[in-house]
Design a protein around this motif. Structure first.
Motif, PDB file in Angstrom:
ATOM      1  N   LEU A   1     -13.161  17.458 -15.447  1.00 22.84           N
ATOM      2  CA  LEU A   1     -13.390  16.530 -14.346  1.00 22.84           C
ATOM      3  C   LEU A   1     -14.156  15.337 -14.891  1.00 22.84           C
ATOM      4  N   LEU A   2     -13.674  14.139 -14.574  1.00 21.85           N
ATOM      5  CA  LEU A   2     -14.323  12.902 -15.004  1.00 21.85           C
ATOM      6  C   LEU A   2     -14.588  12.033 -13.789  1.00 21.85           C
ATOM      7  N   PHE A   3     -15.797  11.489 -13.696  1.00 19.31           N
ATOM      8  CA  PHE A   3     -16.127  10.464 -12.702  1.00 19.31           C
ATOM      9  C   PHE A   3     -16.374   9.151 -13.431  1.00 19.31           C
ATOM     10  N   TYR A   4     -15.984   8.026 -12.811  1.00 21.28           N
ATOM     11  CA  TYR A   4     -16.387   6.736 -13.361  1.00 21.28           C
ATOM     12  C   TYR A   4     -16.390   5.678 -12.266  1.00 21.28           C
ATOM     13  N   ILE A   5     -17.251   4.681 -12.463  1.00 19.50           N
ATOM     14  CA  ILE A   5     -17.354   3.523 -11.575  1.00 19.50           C
ATOM     15  C   ILE A   5     -17.055   2.295 -12.422  1.00 19.50           C
ATOM     16  N   ASN A   6     -16.181   1.428 -11.935  1.00 22.02           N
ATOM     17  CA  ASN A   6     -15.781   0.252 -12.698  1.00 22.02           C
ATOM     18  C   ASN A   6     -16.372  -1.039 -12.138  1.00 22.02           C
ATOM     19  N   GLU A   7     -16.596  -1.984 -13.050  1.00 21.90           N
ATOM     20  CA  GLU A   7     -16.925  -3.352 -12.650  1.00 21.90           C
ATOM     21  C   GLU A   7     -15.736  -3.905 -11.859  1.00 21.90           C
ATOM     22  N   PRO A   8     -15.934  -5.009 -11.117  1.00 27.86           N
ATOM     23  CA  PRO A   8     -14.818  -5.577 -10.350  1.00 27.86           C
ATOM     24  C   PRO A   8     -13.556  -5.711 -11.207  1.00 27.86           C
ATOM     25  N   SER A   9     -12.483  -5.081 -10.745  1.00 32.23           N
ATOM     26  CA  SER A   9     -11.256  -5.028 -11.539  1.00 32.23           C
ATOM     27  C   SER A   9     -10.071  -4.675 -10.665  1.00 32.23           C
ATOM     28  N   ILE A  10      -8.893  -5.054 -11.146  1.00 29.46           N
ATOM     29  CA  ILE A  10      -7.647  -4.616 -10.528  1.00 29.46           C
ATOM     30  C   ILE A  10      -6.997  -3.665 -11.514  1.00 29.46           C
ATOM     31  N   ILE A  11      -6.672  -2.477 -11.033  1.00 30.73           N
ATOM     32  CA  ILE A  11      -6.038  -1.459 -11.865  1.00 30.73           C
ATOM     33  C   ILE A  11      -4.570  -1.395 -11.454  1.00 30.73           C
ATOM     34  N   ILE A  12      -3.700  -1.766 -12.394  1.00 29.41           N
ATOM     35  CA  ILE A  12      -2.273  -1.905 -12.124  1.00 29.41           C
ATOM     36  C   ILE A  12      -1.543  -0.593 -12.413  1.00 29.41           C
ATOM     37  N   GLY A  13      -0.612  -0.217 -11.541  1.00 31.85           N
ATOM     38  CA  GLY A  13       0.219   0.956 -11.786  1.00 31.85           C
ATOM     39  C   GLY A  13       1.121   0.745 -12.985  1.00 31.85           C
ATOM     40  N   LYS A  14       1.457   1.818 -13.670  1.00 31.12           N
ATOM     41  CA  LYS A  14       2.213   1.732 -14.922  1.00 31.12           C
ATOM     42  C   LYS A  14       3.524   0.950 -14.773  1.00 31.12           C
ATOM     43  N   ASN A  15       4.197   1.081 -13.649  1.00 31.51           N
ATOM     44  CA  ASN A  15       5.540   0.512 -13.496  1.00 31.51           C
ATOM     45  C   ASN A  15       5.564  -0.818 -12.747  1.00 31.51           C
ATOM     46  N   GLN A  16       4.421  -1.472 -12.631  1.00 33.52           N
ATOM     47  CA  GLN A  16       4.361  -2.706 -11.862  1.00 33.52           C
ATOM     48  C   GLN A  16       4.389  -3.949 -12.749  1.00 33.52           C
ATOM     49  N   ILE A  17       4.793  -5.075 -12.166  1.00 32.48           N
ATOM     50  CA  ILE A  17       4.751  -6.375 -12.839  1.00 32.48           C
ATOM     51  C   ILE A  17       3.416  -7.020 -12.486  1.00 32.48           C
ATOM     52  N   THR A  18       2.534  -7.101 -13.437  1.00 38.44           N
ATOM     53  CA  THR A  18       1.166  -7.541 -13.175  1.00 38.44           C
ATOM     54  C   THR A  18       1.105  -8.897 -12.496  1.00 38.44           C
ATOM     55  N   ILE A  19       1.854  -9.866 -13.001  1.00 35.99           N
ATOM     56  CA  ILE A  19       1.757 -11.226 -12.474  1.00 35.99           C
ATOM     57  C   ILE A  19       2.199 -11.328 -11.020  1.00 35.99           C
ATOM     58  N   GLU A  20       2.939 -10.329 -10.537  1.00 39.80           N
ATOM     59  CA  GLU A  20       3.373 -10.342  -9.140  1.00 39.80           C
ATOM     60  C   GLU A  20       2.454  -9.520  -8.237  1.00 39.80           C
ATOM     61  N   GLU A  21       1.431  -8.888  -8.823  1.00 38.85           N
ATOM     62  CA  GLU A  21       0.530  -8.038  -8.053  1.00 38.85           C
ATOM     63  C   GLU A  21      -0.847  -8.660  -7.862  1.00 38.85           C
ATOM     64  N   VAL A  22      -1.194  -9.666  -8.684  1.00 39.02           N
ATOM     65  CA  VAL A  22      -2.551 -10.202  -8.649  1.00 39.02           C
ATOM     66  C   VAL A  22      -2.569 -11.667  -8.267  1.00 39.02           C
TER      67      VAL A  22
END
Length: 331
Positions: free
Chosen positions: A33-54
């Motif tokens: 089991l892993l917990f983590y907290i991230n700085e402000p970020s967008i986490i993109i799904g593997k199969n997505q086109i980044t430039i069309e999601e952000v």
């Protein structure tokens, strides 16, 4: 199950590298089991086109990280008010696309805190009609990750600001905005808690049947390997933004398994390039599927023949092959 301490790291590039390192390298004799907290970020799904999601201008002006993860599903916004959990276990084909097993213990803790939380839809945890968590999965074939976000005290206004949400997704949810259908867990608590206190309660609840659970801290050599993976993969433009295809045909549709978006470049009647995107969940990489279509005529009989022996469920979940063929050829 062993809890892995991430040393309070909030760099999303490093946290996602750590998660992948664990699934590929830690002993298969244990679950983690892993917990983590991230700085402000967008986490993109593997199969997505980044430039069309952000919203690229906004994230550039506000120093928001953009990182692609290894699992499918849609883009999500993280900040210091978002707690992320990850179960790393042996691969079990019966548990792929079945989020109930891995969300049940989390939901139980939330219920114990007074929230009427339940799993709804494909992969969301809701309180009433408000989404407080989304989950996703990834499998190496031997080991698997089942991970999710918990909106604890996230700046929900930033969700809409940073993400360029597609109209098709809004229509499928039947709501006017993403902001209107998400909520923070802290809104439903009777007594205020810091995210650190919430994290401690969640950890205690998940290990309630083990009085003296084990915490693992990575060695210096293991951290060195995690940093290497981060630098070679999660820090790179190629991984985070690189899938931007050349195409002259685009067909997309929302199915029960999620949105599927097919981009095809056809020259002299032959498929020269094909890329499949979307927020679906699959066990196998769609790149394997794409390769089968390269070089064949762009017509229905040729596509049906190329996919004749393919089990599309491995790539999209419960989905009919005929639906995929019709989408590709736009019937």
């Amino acid at each position: 199950m062993i809890f892995v301490e991430n040393q309070g790291i909030t760099d999303p590039h490093l946290n996602l590298a750590l998660e992948e390192y664990i699934v590929r390298n830690f002993s298969a004799e244990n679950d983690y089991l892993l917990f983590y907290i991230n700085e402000p970020s967008i986490i993109i799904g593997k199969n997505q086109i980044t430039i069309e999601e952000v919203n690229q201008d906004y994230i550039d002006n506000n120093n928001i990280h953009v990182v692609r993860r290894v699992s499918g599903g849609g883009a999500v916004y993280h900040d210091f008010g978002n707690l992320n959990f990850s179960f790393i276990t042996n691969h079990d084909i019966t548990q792929m696309h079945n989020f109930k097993k891995f969300t049940e213990p989390v939901i139980k803790v939330l219920n114990d805190l007074g929230l009427d939380a339940e799993l709804k839809g494909r992969n969301d945890i809701l309180v009433g009609e408000k989404k407080i968590s989304g989950t996703a999965q990834f499998s190496t074939g031997k080991r698997m990750i089942s991970h999710g976000t918990l909106l604890y005290n996230t700046d929900l206004g930033e969700v809409a600001n940073a993400l360029n949400v597609k109209p098709s997704k809004l229509e499928s949810k039947g709501h006017k905005s993403v902001r209107s259908r998400v909520a923070n867990i802290s809104e439903f608590l009777k007594e205020p808690l810091s995210i650190e206190e919430f994290r401690a309660l969640l950890l205690k609840g998940l290990f309630s049947e083990s009085e003296d659970f084990e915490t693992y801290r990575l060695t210096d050599e293991e951290w060195k390997a995690v940093h290497k993976l981060k630098e070679e993969k999660y820090d790179t433009w190629k991984w985070n933004y690189g899938r931007a295809p050349k195409f002259n045909i685009q067909n997309n549709k929302r199915f029960s398994v999620g949105e599927i978006d097919v981009r095809i470049f056809v020259e002299k009647g032959l498929i020269k390039e094909v890329n499949i995107f979307g927020d679906f969940f699959g066990r196998d990489s769609v790149e394997e599927l794409e390769k089968l279509l390269i070089g064949i005529p762009y017509d229905k009989p040729s596509i049906e023949k190329a996919l004749k022996d393919v089990d599309v469920n491995n790539y999209f979940g419960a989905f009919e092959k005929e639906e995929l063929v019709d989408l590709i050829i736009n019937f």
